[in-house]
Each structure stands twice: as structure tokens, then as C-alpha cells.
Design a protein around this motif. Structure first.
Motif, short mmCIF file in Angstrom:
data_model
loop_
_atom_site.label_atom_id
_atom_site.label_comp_id
_atom_site.label_asym_id
_atom_site.label_seq_id
_atom_site.Cartn_x
_atom_site.Cartn_y
_atom_site.Cartn_z
N PRO A 119 0.82 -1.22 0.00
CA PRO A 119 0.00 0.00 0.00
C PRO A 119 0.85 1.27 0.00
O PRO A 119 0.35 2.36 -0.29
N LEU A 120 2.14 1.14 0.33
CA LEU A 120 3.04 2.29 0.35
C LEU A 120 3.82 2.38 -0.95
O LEU A 120 3.96 1.39 -1.68
N SER A 121 4.35 3.54 -1.22
CA SER A 121 5.24 3.73 -2.37
C SER A 121 6.46 4.50 -1.88
O SER A 121 6.69 5.65 -2.30
N CYS A 122 7.22 3.89 -1.00
CA CYS A 122 8.40 4.54 -0.40
C CYS A 122 9.42 4.85 -1.48
O CYS A 122 9.75 4.00 -2.31
N ARG A 123 9.95 6.06 -1.45
CA ARG A 123 10.88 6.49 -2.48
C ARG A 123 12.17 5.68 -2.45
O ARG A 123 12.86 5.57 -3.47
N TRP A 124 12.51 5.10 -1.31
CA TRP A 124 13.77 4.36 -1.15
C TRP A 124 13.58 2.85 -1.28
O TRP A 124 14.50 2.09 -1.01
N CYS A 125 12.42 2.41 -1.69
CA CYS A 125 12.11 0.98 -1.72
C CYS A 125 13.19 0.20 -2.48
O CYS A 125 13.53 0.54 -3.62
N SER A 126 13.71 -0.86 -1.87
CA SER A 126 14.74 -1.68 -2.51
C SER A 126 14.14 -2.89 -3.22
O SER A 126 14.88 -3.68 -3.82
N ASN A 127 12.82 -3.05 -3.12
CA ASN A 127 12.13 -4.13 -3.83
C ASN A 127 11.01 -3.55 -4.69
O ASN A 127 9.83 -3.79 -4.43
N PRO A 128 11.36 -2.79 -5.74
CA PRO A 128 10.30 -2.19 -6.56
C PRO A 128 9.39 -3.22 -7.21
O PRO A 128 8.23 -2.93 -7.51
N GLU A 129 9.91 -4.43 -7.40
CA GLU A 129 9.10 -5.49 -7.99
C GLU A 129 8.01 -5.98 -7.05
O GLU A 129 7.12 -6.73 -7.45
N SER A 130 8.06 -5.54 -5.80
CA SER A 130 7.06 -5.97 -4.81
C SER A 130 5.84 -5.06 -4.77
O SER A 130 4.82 -5.42 -4.19
N GLN A 131 5.92 -3.89 -5.36
CA GLN A 131 4.92 -2.85 -5.09
C GLN A 131 3.56 -3.13 -5.71
O GLN A 131 2.52 -2.90 -5.07
N ARG A 132 3.53 -3.59 -6.95
CA ARG A 132 2.27 -3.79 -7.64
C ARG A 132 1.71 -5.18 -7.36
O ARG A 132 2.45 -6.12 -7.11
N ARG A 133 0.38 -5.31 -7.46
CA ARG A 133 -0.27 -6.55 -7.07
C ARG A 133 -0.50 -7.50 -8.23
O ARG A 133 -1.30 -8.42 -8.12
N GLU A 134 0.20 -7.29 -9.33
CA GLU A 134 0.06 -8.19 -10.47
C GLU A 134 1.46 -8.60 -10.96
O GLU A 134 2.44 -7.92 -10.66
N PRO A 135 1.55 -9.71 -11.69
CA PRO A 135 2.86 -10.11 -12.24
C PRO A 135 3.43 -9.02 -13.13
O PRO A 135 2.69 -8.31 -13.82
N GLU A 136 4.76 -8.88 -13.13
CA GLU A 136 5.42 -7.85 -13.93
C GLU A 136 6.58 -8.46 -14.71
O GLU A 136 7.34 -9.28 -14.19
N LEU A 137 6.71 -8.02 -15.95
CA LEU A 137 7.80 -8.48 -16.80
C LEU A 137 9.02 -7.60 -16.55
O LEU A 137 8.94 -6.38 -16.58
#
Length: 314
Positions: A37-55
């Protein structure tokens, strides 16, 4: 819910990491769930943020179209594009709701998918492979993300079935979930790692996209719910956000009334930067770095309030 129903429950997992010693007591297996639910600017796991598979596309592994065109042939949407220099580009506007056959066709793993649907039984069979290490070290399973409790039904089913299998459990949470979810998870958790990033709601919202009101309220409720449950409150120290004595002192004072809570500060790092590029995103923090010398003074501030309840990151 019955054991059989729990085993069949499915969720979106983007990684299972074995032999971790930094995400709860002992040797642990971390199961990373998609969505936050957060979008931290320093996030080290950007692939974790969205709730759907990403290429994701790792150009360093790509054989280029001069040697391989399997992804081009496998793409159903015309999203994989061939550039003049035989390099690959993805038109992400076309790459949605797709089975991502291109990644399956890629022989070099230049194309990969972050997020696979997996069942509770499937995940815990992987976790159980290292049961001997958990027994010797008091380790076990840690749910992480993203925010693992965002996939509430799946996360709860994982925790319940892990308990049936006598696997000790922990969760890494940002606390930005409904209290009823955290309350339901609590009886099945042996350990909680809980992020507290800033006490000022406005500053928190500016840097993470959300107010901290729910996070702080949930923390107080959780700490009071079971005074014997060990909780580790953690603060990532971010340049220009919370790397000040006032910010850390405020967090420490907030934690102080709860004797079952220890505190840890984690220095900002840029290890996730490359993954932003894999997803065709710009790293929000750019080239910002943390002055490592500041950690010692901030730790002293926390110790003045919390004493030996402050953990030292080695």
C-alpha cells in the motif's frame, strides 16, 4: 478454515529466499508476497509494489536479436520490439493481462516475471526443505513483501498451515493494513518485524504516499495485545527524511512504553537500484547516499531513550 482449504489457497509470490539471518531469529526462509500500500521512495524491492505479475528485462543477460528471436516469436501482444541495433525494447502499454510467454521462451533469463501464483502447500514444501536448520537455530518462516498481509487470505493461510507443520513464523510488515488482519495473524506469529519510518504524518505521506495514522495505531494495538510477543520495530535511515536526531528521538519515545519491543535502525542502501531499470522505472532516490558516520550518533539518541533495547546492525 480447514487444513485442506488452507493448503489449496493461492497467492502471488515473487521470491523465496533461503538461509536468511537478518529477518527474524535464527536461520530463516523468506517468502516475498506481491503488493504494497506504500510507495516509499527508497524501496529496494520495486518489484514488490504492484499486485500483479510484472515483466522484467535484464539487458546484461539478453543474447540480442542477432542471436535469438524466441521472445519476439512468443509475444502475443506485439509488446517485444526489435530495435535497429538488434536490442530489445518492451512496449509496456501492451504488456498487461498477458501470460508473458516471452519470459518462458527466453533461454538466458534476460526476460523474467516477478510474481507467480503459488499455493500454500507448494510454498511450505519449499520452506520445509530446511526444517533441520530451523530446529538448530530457532529459525523458521518469515513472510515479507511488499506488504505480505495485503494478501490477507493467502498470508493467514500460510501462517496457519505453518503452525500445523510446527514451523515458527515471523512477518515483516509496514503496518498499513486493516487491524482485523493484523489481529487475525497475531496468534500464529512467533515474532514481528514492524517498520516505523517517521512520526510526522505529513512527512510520512509525502515520502511514502500514505499517512502513518493506521500504522502507529496498529502498532500500539499489536504491542498491547500480547505483551509477551517479541516485536522488533525497525527504521530505515533515509537521507533527508528521518536521518535527524529529532526524528529518531520521537520514534524511540513512541516505542518506549512497550517493554516487549526492541528497536533497530537500518542504514539506507542502493541495492535495489538495478531492479528499477529492469522494470523501466527511474529510481526515485537517484544517486543519494547516506553518510555512514551519522548512524553512531542516531544510535546514541535511541539508546538514551531505550537503553539496551536498541539492536546494533552488524
Amino acid at each position: 478454515m480447514s487444513a485442506l482449504e488452507d493448503k489449496k489457497k493461492k497467492g502471488l509470490v515473487f521470491n523465496i529466499q533461503k538461509y536468511s539471518v537478518h529477518d527474524g531469529p535464527g536461520i530463516r526462509t523468506i517468502v516475498f508476497l506481491k503488493g504494497c500500500p506504500l510507495s516509499c521512495r527508497w524501496c529496494s524491492n520495486p518489484e514488490s509494489q504492484r499486485r500483479e505479475p510484472e515483466l522484467a528485462f535484464n539487458a546484461g543477460r539478453c543474447l540480442t536479436f542477432a542471436k535469438c528471436t524466441r521472445c519476439l516469436q512468443a509475444c502475443l501482444r506485439g509488446a517485444v520490439l526489435r530495435e535497429a541495433d538488434d536490442s530489445l525494447r518492451i512496449d509496456r502499454s501492451l504488456c498487461t493481462g498477458c501470460p508473458m510467454n516471452c519470459a518462458e521462451a527466453c533461454p538466458s533469463q534476460g526476460l523474467i516475471v516477478y510474481g507467480q501464483e503459488r499455493s500454500v502447500d507448494d510454498v511450505l514444501k519449499v520452506v520445509e526443505q530446511d526444517a533441520a536448520f530451523y530446529t538448530r537455530s530457532s529459525g523458521g518462516l518469515t513472510l515479507s513483501g511488499g506488504e505480505p498481509l495485503l494478501q490477507d487470505e493467502f498470508a493467514l493461510a500460510l501462517l496457519r498451515d505453518a503452525r500445523r507443520r510446527r514451523i515458527k513464523t515471523a512477518v515483516e510488515t509496514c503496518g498499513m493494513v486493516p487491524w482485523k488482519t493484523l489481529e487475525a495473524a497475531a496468534p500464529y506469529l512467533n515474532y514481528v518485524l514492524y517498520d516505523i519510518k517517521h512520526m510526522d504524518s505529513g512527512v510520512h505521506k509525502e515520502q511514502t504516499g500514505c499517512s502513518n495514522a493506521t500504522i502507529l495505531d496498529n502498532f500500539q494495538k499489536l504491542a498491547a495485545l500480547d505483551p509477551d510477543k517479541p516485536i522488533l520495530a525497525r527504521t530505515p535511515i533515509i537521507p533527508g527524511f528521518n536521518d535527524s536526531e529529532a526524528a529518531i528521538n520521537a520514534i524511540a519515545e513512541f516505542i518506549k512504553p512497550f517493554p516487549n519491543v526492541r528497536y533497530e535502525m537500518l542504514p539506507y542502501h542502493r541495492l535495489g537500484t538495478q531492479k528499477y531499470h529492469f522494470l523501466d522505472r527511474v529510481p526515485p532516490m537517484n544517486d543519494v547516499t547516506l553518510d555512514k558516520s551519522i548512524m553512531s550518533s542516531l544510535r546514541d539518541i535511541a539508546k538514551n531513550v531505550l537503553g539496551d533495547r536498541v539492536e546494533v546492525v552488524k
